[in-house]
Design an enzyme around this catalytic site. Structure first.
Site, PDB file in Angstrom:
ATOM      1  CG  ASP A 114      23.821  -6.449 -46.562  1.00 23.26           C
ATOM      2  OD1 ASP A 114      24.594  -6.961 -45.719  1.00 23.26           O
ATOM      3  OD2 ASP A 114      24.198  -6.084 -47.679  1.00 23.26           O
ATOM      4  CG  HIS A 142      23.822  -8.286 -55.116  1.00 22.20           C
ATOM      5  ND1 HIS A 142      24.921  -8.935 -55.650  1.00 22.20           N
ATOM      6  CD2 HIS A 142      24.325  -7.501 -54.128  1.00 22.20           C
ATOM      7  CE1 HIS A 142      26.018  -8.564 -55.024  1.00 22.20           C
ATOM      8  NE2 HIS A 142      25.686  -7.677 -54.090  1.00 22.20           N
TER       9      HIS A 142
END
Length: 135
Positions: A32, A101
């Protein structure tokens, strides 16, 4: 099955840069870029689906298995004290990228993350009524 406007589809296709840490036939997992903690990873299915309600069961299973694999790695390789798995389904639930996700968020004793609510006992009658509606 890709959405040409989806940032995660572009990452899966190699059209946008990412730091991939794991991939298999159905999933791609990458760091991320706005990590909640050290080691925060996103696991996405290769096939586009908007959210939890849209994802194919085979892709959902593959994402769950990949998430477990990365959670184990976080514990073993990053010495995480715990791991949160998080999925947001819909804008009201904080979903900002509309490609299903799962966030794999390693947790460390003393890290700054907090629950987004304060757990308190619910009304037993309301809990029972909602349970009846969901059955």
């Amino acid at each position: 099955m890709a959405d040409p406007d989806c940032i995660f589809c572009k990452i899966v296709a190699g059209e946008l840069p990412s730091t991939i840490v794991d991939e298999d036939e159905r999933t791609v997992s990458f760091m991320d870029i706005s990590p909640a903690t050290r080691g925060h990873v996103l696991v996405v299915p290769r096939a586009h689906s908007a959210d939890l309600l849209d994802v194919a069961s085979e892709d959902l299973e593959a994402v769950a298995v990949a998430s477990q694999r990365l959670a184990r790695r976080a514990k073993e390789r990053l010495a995480a004290d715990g791991v949160n798995l998080l999925n947001s389904c819909g804008a009201a639930a904080w979903q900002t990228v509309f490609h299903f996700h799962v966030h794999v968020i390693p947790r460390y004793v003393g890290d700054p993350l907090k629950l987004p609510w304060v757990p308190t006992p619910g009304d037993p009658d309301e809990i029972a009524a909602v349970a009846a509606t969901l059955r």
